[in-house]
Motif scaffolding. Structure first.
Motif, PDB file in Angstrom:
ATOM      1  N   THR A   9     -37.512  27.024 -53.808  1.00 56.34           N
ATOM      2  CA  THR A   9     -37.395  26.051 -52.721  1.00 56.34           C
ATOM      3  C   THR A   9     -36.141  26.310 -51.881  1.00 56.34           C
ATOM      4  O   THR A   9     -36.126  26.071 -50.669  1.00 56.34           O
ATOM      5  CB  THR A   9     -37.359  24.619 -53.293  1.00 56.34           C
ATOM      6  N   LEU A  12     -36.662  28.391 -48.795  1.00 56.75           N
ATOM      7  CA  LEU A  12     -37.201  27.595 -47.693  1.00 56.75           C
ATOM      8  C   LEU A  12     -36.121  26.700 -47.097  1.00 56.75           C
ATOM      9  O   LEU A  12     -36.032  26.551 -45.875  1.00 56.75           O
ATOM     10  CB  LEU A  12     -38.400  26.767 -48.172  1.00 56.75           C
ATOM     11  N   THR A  16     -34.843  26.970 -43.193  1.00 57.97           N
ATOM     12  CA  THR A  16     -34.948  25.740 -42.403  1.00 57.97           C
ATOM     13  C   THR A  16     -33.588  25.371 -41.814  1.00 57.97           C
ATOM     14  O   THR A  16     -33.494  25.015 -40.631  1.00 57.97           O
ATOM     15  CB  THR A  16     -35.510  24.587 -43.256  1.00 57.97           C
ATOM     16  N   ASN A  90     -41.447  21.207 -44.840  1.00 58.29           N
ATOM     17  CA  ASN A  90     -42.896  21.398 -44.808  1.00 58.29           C
ATOM     18  C   ASN A  90     -43.358  21.987 -43.476  1.00 58.29           C
ATOM     19  O   ASN A  90     -44.272  22.813 -43.448  1.00 58.29           O
ATOM     20  CB  ASN A  90     -43.605  20.083 -45.134  1.00 58.29           C
ATOM     21  N   THR A  92     -41.553  24.066 -41.648  1.00 55.51           N
ATOM     22  CA  THR A  92     -41.175  25.481 -41.715  1.00 55.51           C
ATOM     23  C   THR A  92     -42.163  26.259 -42.569  1.00 55.51           C
ATOM     24  O   THR A  92     -42.566  27.375 -42.204  1.00 55.51           O
ATOM     25  CB  THR A  92     -39.743  25.642 -42.265  1.00 55.51           C
ATOM     26  N   ALA A  93     -42.561  25.682 -43.676  1.00 59.69           N
ATOM     27  CA  ALA A  93     -43.549  26.340 -44.547  1.00 59.69           C
ATOM     28  C   ALA A  93     -44.850  26.585 -43.783  1.00 59.69           C
ATOM     29  O   ALA A  93     -45.425  27.683 -43.857  1.00 59.69           O
ATOM     30  CB  ALA A  93     -43.808  25.498 -45.796  1.00 59.69           C
ATOM     31  N   LYS A  94     -45.279  25.609 -43.026  1.00 59.64           N
ATOM     32  CA  LYS A  94     -46.518  25.764 -42.241  1.00 59.64           C
ATOM     33  C   LYS A  94     -46.354  26.855 -41.182  1.00 59.64           C
ATOM     34  O   LYS A  94     -47.264  27.651 -40.956  1.00 59.64           O
ATOM     35  CB  LYS A  94     -46.902  24.443 -41.576  1.00 59.64           C
ATOM     36  N   ALA A  98     -47.735  29.107 -44.865  1.00 66.67           N
ATOM     37  CA  ALA A  98     -47.890  28.578 -46.228  1.00 66.67           C
ATOM     38  C   ALA A  98     -48.616  27.235 -46.158  1.00 66.67           C
ATOM     39  O   ALA A  98     -47.996  26.188 -45.999  1.00 66.67           O
ATOM     40  CB  ALA A  98     -46.528  28.424 -46.891  1.00 66.67           C
ATOM     41  N   SER A 101     -48.940  24.551 -49.820  1.00 60.26           N
ATOM     42  CA  SER A 101     -47.679  24.119 -50.427  1.00 60.26           C
ATOM     43  C   SER A 101     -47.317  22.709 -49.990  1.00 60.26           C
ATOM     44  O   SER A 101     -47.633  22.290 -48.887  1.00 60.26           O
ATOM     45  CB  SER A 101     -46.546  25.059 -50.010  1.00 60.26           C
ATOM     46  N   THR A 116     -46.580  25.043 -54.819  1.00 55.31           N
ATOM     47  CA  THR A 116     -46.839  26.154 -53.931  1.00 55.31           C
ATOM     48  C   THR A 116     -47.743  27.139 -54.656  1.00 55.31           C
ATOM     49  O   THR A 116     -48.155  26.893 -55.781  1.00 55.31           O
ATOM     50  CB  THR A 116     -45.517  26.828 -53.464  1.00 55.31           C
ATOM     51  N   ASP A 120     -48.238  31.744 -50.914  1.00 56.57           N
ATOM     52  CA  ASP A 120     -47.377  31.002 -49.996  1.00 56.57           C
ATOM     53  C   ASP A 120     -45.909  31.396 -50.178  1.00 56.57           C
ATOM     54  O   ASP A 120     -45.154  31.474 -49.205  1.00 56.57           O
ATOM     55  CB  ASP A 120     -47.547  29.499 -50.178  1.00 56.57           C
ATOM     56  N   ILE A 124     -43.563  32.680 -47.128  1.00 56.07           N
ATOM     57  CA  ILE A 124     -42.276  32.073 -46.793  1.00 56.07           C
ATOM     58  C   ILE A 124     -41.165  33.122 -46.866  1.00 56.07           C
ATOM     59  O   ILE A 124     -40.301  33.194 -45.988  1.00 56.07           O
ATOM     60  CB  ILE A 124     -41.983  30.873 -47.720  1.00 56.07           C
TER      61      ILE A 124
END
Length: 141
Positions: A9, A12, A16, A90, A92-94, A98, A101, A116, A120, A124
């Motif tokens: 995490t 990410l 971010t 979330n 940023t993950a998208k 990803a 997740s 996750t 994914d 990331i």
């Protein structure tokens, strides 16, 4: 296979923060009471409320020392609120692609709602490495 991302995490969280902070050299004061319930028995640098530290130093400590206390400080200073930062994670993950997740906090603490997939995690990681600030720092460590 769905897994809990735990320490991943922080990758990410780092990307971010990098994407949403204009000046990584900027020093911040760790907000009061954000760490009052922090369990210092796991990854940390002993960060305390009121400390004056740069965003870049928080990022380094988070990534090199697995410092969850730094992840929490970065979340509070990057988002308008802690919850807003979780939304930013979330988002940023998208952006990274990803789509399988869910992230519920920035430090990788065990949370059954946070999940996750290996695919994914790859997306990331690849996304983060495309960012010059992230990749330059990651390769200099």
């Amino acid at each position: 296979t769905v897994i809990n991302p735990y320490g991943f995490t922080k990758v990410l969280t780092a990307i971010t923060v990098i994407e949403n902070q204009n000046d990584l050299e900027k020093k911040i004061i760790v907000p009061d009471n954000i760490l009052k319930d922090y369990d210092y028995s796991s990854g940390n640098i002993g960060l305390k409320s009121g400390e004056y530290i740069s965003i870049k130093d928080l990022l380094y400590a988070m990534m090199m020392q697995d410092a969850g206390d730094c992840a929490i400080a970065l979340a509070h200073t990057t988002g308008k609120s802690y919850d807003e930062f979780v939304k930013m994670l979330n988002d940023t993950a998208k952006k990274a692609g990803a789509v399988n997740s869910v992230f519920t906090e920035p430090a990788g603490f065990a949370d059954s709602a946070q999940k996750t997939t290996l695919e994914d995690m790859y997306k990331i990681s690849a996304y983060a490495l495309k960012n010059e600030a992230f990749s330059d720092e990651a390769t200099s460590l």
